[in-house]
Structure formats: structure tokens, C-alpha cells
Design an enzyme around this catalytic site. Sequence first.
Site, PDB file in Angstrom:
ATOM      1  N   ASP A  52      -7.633   1.724   3.931  1.00 11.71           N
ATOM      2  CA  ASP A  52      -6.348   1.757   3.218  1.00 11.71           C
ATOM      3  C   ASP A  52      -6.228   3.010   2.355  1.00 11.71           C
ATOM      4  O   ASP A  52      -5.215   3.726   2.380  1.00 11.71           O
ATOM      5  CB  ASP A  52      -6.206   0.535   2.299  1.00 11.71           C
ATOM      6  CG  ASP A  52      -5.668  -0.687   3.019  1.00 11.71           C
ATOM      7  OD1 ASP A  52      -4.977  -0.515   4.024  1.00 11.71           O
ATOM      8  OD2 ASP A  52      -5.935  -1.799   2.559  1.00 11.71           O
ATOM      9  N   GLU A  77      -0.471   0.914  -3.412  1.00 10.66           N
ATOM     10  CA  GLU A  77      -1.202  -0.188  -4.027  1.00 10.66           C
ATOM     11  C   GLU A  77      -2.614   0.203  -4.428  1.00 10.66           C
ATOM     12  O   GLU A  77      -3.161  -0.306  -5.403  1.00 10.66           O
ATOM     13  CB  GLU A  77      -1.254  -1.353  -3.039  1.00 10.66           C
ATOM     14  CG  GLU A  77      -2.030  -2.555  -3.523  1.00 10.66           C
ATOM     15  CD  GLU A  77      -2.049  -3.674  -2.497  1.00 10.66           C
ATOM     16  OE1 GLU A  77      -2.515  -4.776  -2.854  1.00 10.66           O
ATOM     17  OE2 GLU A  77      -1.610  -3.455  -1.355  1.00 10.66           O
ATOM     18  N   ILE A 151      -1.849   0.039   5.163  1.00 16.37           N
ATOM     19  CA  ILE A 151      -2.110  -0.926   6.234  1.00 16.37           C
ATOM     20  C   ILE A 151      -1.579  -2.268   5.761  1.00 16.37           C
ATOM     21  O   ILE A 151      -2.225  -2.979   4.996  1.00 16.37           O
ATOM     22  CB  ILE A 151      -3.609  -1.031   6.582  1.00 16.37           C
ATOM     23  CG1 ILE A 151      -4.155   0.317   7.055  1.00 16.37           C
ATOM     24  CG2 ILE A 151      -3.828  -2.087   7.673  1.00 16.37           C
ATOM     25  CD1 ILE A 151      -5.641   0.312   7.374  1.00 16.37           C
ATOM     26  N   ASP A 152      -0.374  -2.606   6.197  1.00 15.88           N
ATOM     27  CA  ASP A 152       0.228  -3.880   5.828  1.00 15.88           C
ATOM     28  C   ASP A 152      -0.287  -4.965   6.774  1.00 15.88           C
ATOM     29  O   ASP A 152      -0.458  -4.733   7.960  1.00 15.88           O
ATOM     30  CB  ASP A 152       1.753  -3.791   5.921  1.00 15.88           C
ATOM     31  CG  ASP A 152       2.435  -5.043   5.401  1.00 15.88           C
ATOM     32  OD1 ASP A 152       2.108  -5.466   4.285  1.00 15.88           O
ATOM     33  OD2 ASP A 152       3.280  -5.600   6.123  1.00 15.88           O
ATOM     34  N   THR A 154      -3.339  -6.656   6.151  1.00 21.22           N
ATOM     35  CA  THR A 154      -4.752  -6.296   6.260  1.00 21.22           C
ATOM     36  C   THR A 154      -5.583  -7.427   6.854  1.00 21.22           C
ATOM     37  O   THR A 154      -6.529  -7.180   7.605  1.00 21.22           O
ATOM     38  CB  THR A 154      -5.308  -5.923   4.866  1.00 21.22           C
ATOM     39  OG1 THR A 154      -4.450  -4.968   4.258  1.00 21.22           O
ATOM     40  CG2 THR A 154      -6.696  -5.337   4.976  1.00 21.22           C
ATOM     41  N   ASP A 312       5.874  -2.778   0.164  1.00 26.40           N
ATOM     42  CA  ASP A 312       6.146  -3.590   1.354  1.00 26.40           C
ATOM     43  C   ASP A 312       7.569  -3.410   1.860  1.00 26.40           C
ATOM     44  O   ASP A 312       7.822  -3.533   3.063  1.00 26.40           O
ATOM     45  CB  ASP A 312       5.958  -5.085   1.036  1.00 26.40           C
ATOM     46  CG  ASP A 312       4.538  -5.466   0.713  1.00 26.40           C
ATOM     47  OD1 ASP A 312       3.631  -5.042   1.447  1.00 26.40           O
ATOM     48  OD2 ASP A 312       4.323  -6.191  -0.274  1.00 26.40           O
TER      49      ASP A 312
END
Length: 390
Positions: A52, A77, A151-152, A154, A312
Site C-alpha cells: 500500500d 491513508e 489498494i482498496d 485489501t 475511497d
Amino acid sequence: MSELMVALVQASEKAANIARSCRQEETLFSLLIEEKKNDNRKVSADFKTLADVLVQEVIKHDIGKRFPGLENNIFGEETNEFMNGLGERIQVVLCEREEDTARLLSKVLDGNMQAAEALASAAHQDIIIPNLHTGSIHIPNHDLGVWVDPIDSTFQYIKGISNWVPEDSIYSRGLQCVTVLIGAYDLRTGEPVMGVINQPFAVMDDSKRWRGRFFWGISAGPLSVNSLSSTAEPLSRGDSPTPVDPNPEVRATAKLSAVLSTRELKRVRALFQDCCERGVYYASGAGYKALCVILGLVDVYVFTEDSTYKWDSCGPHAILRSLGGDMADLKECLKRKQAGRPKERPELLYNTPVAEASGTEKWANRGGLIAYRSKVDLEAVLQLLTTIEL
């Protein structure tokens, strides 16, 4: 702005390459498996978080190199600081030379040079995007901020299911739900203006290698352009490249289709199951659920909880705006509808933190959200949700 859009797409493709490398390179994949099987592992760094962070830092580096100063307004994030097994604090950055990046990553990975070199190779790969026609919409870069979700979904990325069977082309889980999300917004107004959704694991080819795809959109003032239109000419915002219901009245809720989270409230799930004749689907990943709306696989994505964040939603929101849709603060919409102001649709904004919140919660979408391409669908959902207490 068109040059920046190309740069964001290129950054998303490099990010997708890193994500694929972590699953397809044997050395990197072994680290993922070790994390998955052994919670008491001796690998000091959380490898999925390293992936990430590396993606996030690559995006900041590449965008900042082409647009100096903008890297200071790129947010995500993850923090880029790790502590290795020797107690050393290491900041992950992308160095100018590939070998220097590899040496830095090897420190985080406790000397695993083979894994570090594989990651560094993906991070330094040149990306060329042919035939990307974004038009000439212009906003000064210094007026923009960028939200990144490297990386949505995860959990699905680590779990790595590759053979899940979709329902009506919608995957409830699996690597297809993993996305890279990049969104640019106006620092003054908070409105999203550019977005990219990259799906690194869209299709597995005959050689068992994953191929990805990406979608982008620009919505600046009255003009919009996106990768889903049949023309490269800018559209006036509110026009849609796909047909919408011509009936100005709110159509019957029973004609809706929706995608929801498995974490959605039980009473909301039950309500939609009972009332949405065209189907209710469940899927992992906020970015993927928004993509389902963007692609027209469902009419709406609804989430009543406050556990999504600006990273997001910003990228998908910009693409939806370019298609004539939007992403709104769900609970604020309901309040205004109940107060007799149904035409006020407060969309999500990206420049202001939540008051009195700290850490990542400062950037939560506290009122939940609804993503839609037709205002008729928005009104139908709001009418439906007024029948229960949230």
C-alpha cells in the site's frame, strides 16, 4: 489538466503493476502467504501495508516529478514509516535509481533483497498510455488536492480468490473487487474534478496472468469528459452518455437495482431485498461497488455506515459526475428531504475534515453515501429509506 489526467492514469497503471507483482512474483507472493497463514510471523513489516505504502509513494513521486509542488497536496491513508526487526525507523520513498529503492526496501524487509528488487522493478517501470484523449479542460494544478487509496479492498487482495463466479457480472468477492483509486479535487470548494479507478485483476488470461483495466473521468464546471463516452468531446454536466429514465417523476422503487456492503445494517438489507425488483447485490470494496454503478451494472450503491473515507470516494465520485451522476451524503439528503427541501442534494466534499475527529476518522464520510447516475434513482432510494429508522 489533460496532462495531469494522463499522469494520474499512468500512476494508477504503475500501481496496478505493483499490486500484480506482489501476487505473481513468487518471492513476493510467499510473503503474502506468510502473512495470511501466520499471525505470529517474524516478518517485521506488514507486507500488505508495505505494498500500500509503496504504491502511495510511487504516485506522489511520479506526479510530483511532472508537476512540482503538487506532491505536497497528495494525501492517503498510509504513513510511510516502518520499523524493522533491528528497531530502525525507515521511511519508504521512491528513490531516483531503482537499485537505491531496492536497498531501501530490503531494510524494511529485513534483508530480503530478492523481494525488494522485485518490488523496486515494478515501482520504476516506465508506463506508456497510448491514445488517451482527455480534451483540454483546464484547472491550475496549484488549486488541486489528490486523494489516493493505493489498494482498496485489501482483505480480498490478501485472500486472493481468483475463481469466484460473478452474478450478473458483479463479483461479491475475489481479486476482481480490488481497485486502485485516485481522485483530484478543488482545494477551495472540495468538489471532485478528476478520477481514476484501476482494476488490476480484471481478467485472467490463458497463461494464468492477470490483466487489468482502468476508467477515468473529468468534471470541471459545466464540462465533463470520460473514458466511457463514445466521443472524446466534452459533455455538459448533467448530460449522460447512457440512456436515463425519461420520466421526470420518481420511478417505482421496485424497478431499482442496488449494490450493498455485507456490513450494511440488517434492516437496510432486508428493505432493499424486499423492494428492489431488479436485484440487490453484495460486493467487497467501496471502489468496486462504485464502479458497478459507473458501468451501469446497478443503479445505485448505498452505504448507511460511516466507515468509508475520502480516499475511497473521491476518484469514483469524479467519474460519476462526468457521467451526469453524483455521490451524495446520504443522511444529509434524508434530513433535507424530511425538512421539505428535497431538491437539495449535498454531494460529498473533500477539503474539510470532520470536526472534533482525529486520525483517519477526520476524513470519514460520516453521513454514509449514495452513488447514482440518475437523480430519479436517488429520489427513489431516499423515498424508500424514509420508511425505516437509520
